[in-house]
Write a protein that holds these residues in place. Sequence first.
Motif, PDB file in Angstrom:
ATOM      1  N   GLN A 109      16.041 -19.499  -8.149  1.00 13.13           N
ATOM      2  CA  GLN A 109      16.559 -18.139  -8.030  1.00 13.13           C
ATOM      3  C   GLN A 109      15.523 -17.209  -7.415  1.00 13.13           C
ATOM      4  O   GLN A 109      15.863 -16.326  -6.619  1.00 13.13           O
ATOM      5  N   GLN A 110      14.266 -17.405  -7.757  1.00 13.10           N
ATOM      6  CA  GLN A 110      13.211 -16.584  -7.161  1.00 13.10           C
ATOM      7  C   GLN A 110      13.114 -16.837  -5.653  1.00 13.10           C
ATOM      8  O   GLN A 110      12.923 -15.899  -4.863  1.00 13.10           O
ATOM      9  N   GLU A 111      13.254 -18.109  -5.247  1.00  9.14           N
ATOM     10  CA  GLU A 111      13.238 -18.425  -3.815  1.00  9.14           C
ATOM     11  C   GLU A 111      14.404 -17.748  -3.096  1.00  9.14           C
ATOM     12  O   GLU A 111      14.231 -17.191  -2.009  1.00  9.14           O
ATOM     13  N   LEU A 112      15.573 -17.806  -3.701  1.00 10.47           N
ATOM     14  CA  LEU A 112      16.750 -17.220  -3.063  1.00 10.47           C
ATOM     15  C   LEU A 112      16.663 -15.701  -3.003  1.00 10.47           C
ATOM     16  O   LEU A 112      17.109 -15.082  -2.037  1.00 10.47           O
ATOM     17  N   GLN A 113      16.075 -15.093  -4.029  1.00 17.17           N
ATOM     18  CA  GLN A 113      15.884 -13.645  -3.998  1.00 17.17           C
ATOM     19  C   GLN A 113      14.931 -13.248  -2.869  1.00 17.17           C
ATOM     20  O   GLN A 113      15.146 -12.236  -2.187  1.00 17.17           O
ATOM     21  N   GLN A 114      13.875 -14.037  -2.664  1.00  9.38           N
ATOM     22  CA  GLN A 114      12.947 -13.762  -1.568  1.00  9.38           C
ATOM     23  C   GLN A 114      13.644 -13.932  -0.220  1.00  9.38           C
ATOM     24  O   GLN A 114      13.431 -13.151   0.706  1.00  9.38           O
ATOM     25  N   PHE A 115      14.502 -14.948  -0.114  1.00 10.05           N
ATOM     26  CA  PHE A 115      15.282 -15.161   1.110  1.00 10.05           C
ATOM     27  C   PHE A 115      16.155 -13.944   1.402  1.00 10.05           C
ATOM     28  O   PHE A 115      16.236 -13.484   2.551  1.00 10.05           O
ATOM     29  N   THR A 116      16.774 -13.396   0.377  1.00  7.82           N
ATOM     30  CA  THR A 116      17.617 -12.211   0.559  1.00  7.82           C
ATOM     31  C   THR A 116      16.780 -11.011   0.994  1.00  7.82           C
ATOM     32  O   THR A 116      17.189 -10.232   1.862  1.00  7.82           O
ATOM     33  N   ARG A 117      15.589 -10.863   0.413  1.00 11.90           N
ATOM     34  CA  ARG A 117      14.718  -9.751   0.816  1.00 11.90           C
ATOM     35  C   ARG A 117      14.315  -9.873   2.279  1.00 11.90           C
ATOM     36  O   ARG A 117      14.212  -8.886   2.998  1.00 11.90           O
ATOM     37  N   GLU A 118      14.086 -11.106   2.733  1.00 15.43           N
ATOM     38  CA  GLU A 118      13.647 -11.317   4.115  1.00 15.43           C
ATOM     39  C   GLU A 118      14.779 -11.183   5.120  1.00 15.43           C
ATOM     40  O   GLU A 118      14.563 -10.732   6.252  1.00 15.43           O
ATOM     41  N   THR A 119      15.978 -11.599   4.745  1.00 19.90           N
ATOM     42  CA  THR A 119      17.070 -11.708   5.718  1.00 19.90           C
ATOM     43  C   THR A 119      18.244 -10.778   5.467  1.00 19.90           C
ATOM     44  O   THR A 119      19.049 -10.540   6.370  1.00 19.90           O
ATOM     45  N   GLY A 120      18.384 -10.271   4.243  1.00 21.26           N
ATOM     46  CA  GLY A 120      19.553  -9.488   3.883  1.00 21.26           C
ATOM     47  C   GLY A 120      20.761 -10.344   3.527  1.00 21.26           C
ATOM     48  O   GLY A 120      21.817  -9.820   3.167  1.00 21.26           O
ATOM     49  N   ILE A 121      20.612 -11.662   3.610  1.00 22.14           N
ATOM     50  CA  ILE A 121      21.713 -12.575   3.310  1.00 22.14           C
ATOM     51  C   ILE A 121      21.669 -12.931   1.826  1.00 22.14           C
ATOM     52  O   ILE A 121      20.642 -13.374   1.310  1.00 22.14           O
ATOM     53  N   ARG A 122      22.770 -12.741   1.144  1.00 15.96           N
ATOM     54  CA  ARG A 122      22.841 -13.063  -0.274  1.00 15.96           C
ATOM     55  C   ARG A 122      23.246 -14.537  -0.454  1.00 15.96           C
ATOM     56  O   ARG A 122      23.922 -15.104   0.398  1.00 15.96           O
ATOM     57  N   VAL A 123      22.861 -15.102  -1.588  1.00 15.03           N
ATOM     58  CA  VAL A 123      23.195 -16.497  -1.879  1.00 15.03           C
ATOM     59  C   VAL A 123      23.713 -16.593  -3.303  1.00 15.03           C
ATOM     60  O   VAL A 123      23.071 -16.131  -4.245  1.00 15.03           O
ATOM     61  N   SER A 124      24.879 -17.200  -3.454  1.00 13.42           N
ATOM     62  CA  SER A 124      25.439 -17.478  -4.771  1.00 13.42           C
ATOM     63  C   SER A 124      25.196 -18.951  -5.073  1.00 13.42           C
ATOM     64  O   SER A 124      25.745 -19.832  -4.399  1.00 13.42           O
ATOM     65  N   LEU A 125      24.346 -19.220  -6.070  1.00 17.16           N
ATOM     66  CA  LEU A 125      24.000 -20.591  -6.440  1.00 17.16           C
ATOM     67  C   LEU A 125      25.024 -21.111  -7.442  1.00 17.16           C
ATOM     68  O   LEU A 125      25.189 -20.539  -8.528  1.00 17.16           O
ATOM     69  N   LEU A 126      25.719 -22.158  -7.087  1.00 13.94           N
ATOM     70  CA  LEU A 126      26.821 -22.664  -7.901  1.00 13.94           C
ATOM     71  C   LEU A 126      26.358 -23.804  -8.801  1.00 13.94           C
ATOM     72  O   LEU A 126      25.507 -24.599  -8.407  1.00 13.94           O
ATOM     73  N   PRO A 127      26.916 -23.891  -9.991  1.00 15.14           N
ATOM     74  CA  PRO A 127      26.548 -24.981 -10.898  1.00 15.14           C
ATOM     75  C   PRO A 127      27.251 -26.273 -10.502  1.00 15.14           C
ATOM     76  O   PRO A 127      28.212 -26.266  -9.741  1.00 15.14           O
ATOM     77  N   SER A 128      26.756 -27.398 -11.047  1.00 13.68           N
ATOM     78  CA  SER A 128      27.362 -28.688 -10.732  1.00 13.68           C
ATOM     79  C   SER A 128      27.288 -29.588 -11.952  1.00 13.68           C
ATOM     80  O   SER A 128      26.544 -29.310 -12.894  1.00 13.68           O
ATOM     81  N   PRO A 129      28.041 -30.689 -11.944  1.00  8.73           N
ATOM     82  CA  PRO A 129      27.950 -31.629 -13.063  1.00  8.73           C
ATOM     83  C   PRO A 129      26.556 -32.218 -13.177  1.00  8.73           C
ATOM     84  O   PRO A 129      25.755 -32.169 -12.236  1.00  8.73           O
ATOM     85  N   GLU A 130      26.272 -32.827 -14.318  1.00  7.67           N
ATOM     86  CA  GLU A 130      24.918 -33.319 -14.583  1.00  7.67           C
ATOM     87  C   GLU A 130      24.625 -34.656 -13.928  1.00  7.67           C
ATOM     88  O   GLU A 130      23.532 -34.880 -13.429  1.00  7.67           O
ATOM     89  N   SER A 131      25.591 -35.570 -13.913  1.00  8.19           N
ATOM     90  CA  SER A 131      25.295 -36.909 -13.405  1.00  8.19           C
ATOM     91  C   SER A 131      25.544 -36.990 -11.907  1.00  8.19           C
ATOM     92  O   SER A 131      26.389 -36.287 -11.353  1.00  8.19           O
ATOM     93  N   ALA A 132      24.796 -37.890 -11.251  1.00  6.44           N
ATOM     94  CA  ALA A 132      24.917 -38.060  -9.802  1.00  6.44           C
ATOM     95  C   ALA A 132      26.318 -38.521  -9.421  1.00  6.44           C
ATOM     96  O   ALA A 132      26.880 -38.070  -8.412  1.00  6.44           O
ATOM     97  N   ARG A 133      26.903 -39.401 -10.205  1.00  4.12           N
ATOM     98  CA  ARG A 133      28.228 -39.916  -9.881  1.00  4.12           C
ATOM     99  C   ARG A 133      29.272 -38.796  -9.955  1.00  4.12           C
ATOM    100  O   ARG A 133      30.157 -38.688  -9.109  1.00  4.12           O
TER     101      ARG A 133
END
Length: 480
Positions: free
Chosen positions: A83-107
Amino acid sequence: MQDGESGPHPQAFEMLMKIQTVLPRGIRGLYAGRSSSGKLVRPICMVLLSLLLESCTRPSAQEPVTLTFLEEWSNKTFSEARQQELQQFTRETGIRVSLLPSPESARQRLVLWRELLGTGASGPDVYGLDVIWPGMLSEYFIDLKPYFTTEVSLQFPAIAAGYTVDNKLVAMAYRPDIGLLYYRTDLLRQYGYREPPRTWDELEIMAARIQAGERAKGKKQFWGFVWQGAADEGLTCNALEWQAAEGGGRIIEEDQAISVNNQQAIKAWQRAAHWVGSISPPGVVGYREWDSLNVWVAGDAAFMRNWPSAYVDSQVAGSPIRNKFDVALLPGGKAGRVGTLGGWGLAVSRFSAHPREALELVRYLSRRDVQVNRSRVLSQPPTLPELYNLPEVLEPNPRFDLLSQAFRTGMVSRPSNVTGKKYQEVTDAYIEAVHSVLTGEKGAREAAAALEDELVRTTGFKKGPPPGNQHPSKNSEPVR
């Protein structure tokens, strides 16, 4: 509706219909046979709801673009750092990012990824891809090669190759992984060993001796070696390391030769089966990464096979083994020492409504300075060889010297790209065969012969020897 108002646009209704179709099917596929508590169902529902909301509202010209980003399940520390990386990306570019959750297992993640991509929905824009997924999912992503020619040329070649299918760069590697051996430095010293084992035979001898000595001191639950023996992808990684080290090949070779039924692979499986109940717990045939890590961190094992990320968990404050362990390349055999390549890359959906901004996000997350900071904060290995020479990377991660060596010369890749969409069937068959040997259900020769025939039926490829063998061994013929 007045002009300029946000509201459904032409693709929204179509996407709504698609998602309504995918939702029940995806949940059935992901969670069939699992608990009905709802704990595992929530992530997929949240993902699909997020996508629906993103697609059904059109931002005004003044509003910034918001990308949707779907990647691997992660722990709290990783999530906060991301989240800190994405916030820095938004500060640099103005582009927002919504990080979505996912299931736990690879399968479960793979099923979800396929379902979402199969809808043709405009989101997520950026997907995290396991290194074994590009061959299965390449059709859904844009070719990154024209946009990252220079960046790819600076990566470890073997890592970049893992995300390349038919000369198409499906994803940019950003978090490489490789199998490693963890060992207790204090116990090796106590039992007179100056260095960790260099071969699997040496590991077996050392593990047995240390285990016997510790149990004589009253530690009845102490084991020599823990690893991942459950019937899932972790077993493919472990077993491939055993057999490749002995010259037993990589199941299916780059020339499409099905090589798994050979004497070297059979011997490697037999040796591992001997570990079960001797230097490894009988229950190791059900161990996943966290199971082996828990035994190891509790101080109840001399050796462990795991990924680089296990270092941080082993070294946390309060850990019984803190400052009492180190890592090494995995033991080897007559063909050398190898670890299975793992890790994640970043891919841009060809359905994305914001491909330019999505490419910017991939470029940012794989950027040199971001990788340096990530290695310091999360101890994650960089993809760029040059970074392994920097004091700010090496000082907090002294074992990175070892990882650099492994990424250059000590790596084996699963046959995911050569088998493409068939890889899941291939690895499932391999897992079943090896697991049957570990549990004693089948002999190694019988299992290898049956696996060979099944892989021929699945892929249509021909039988052949592993590299370095001029002729198939007699064991490449089915056992009658």
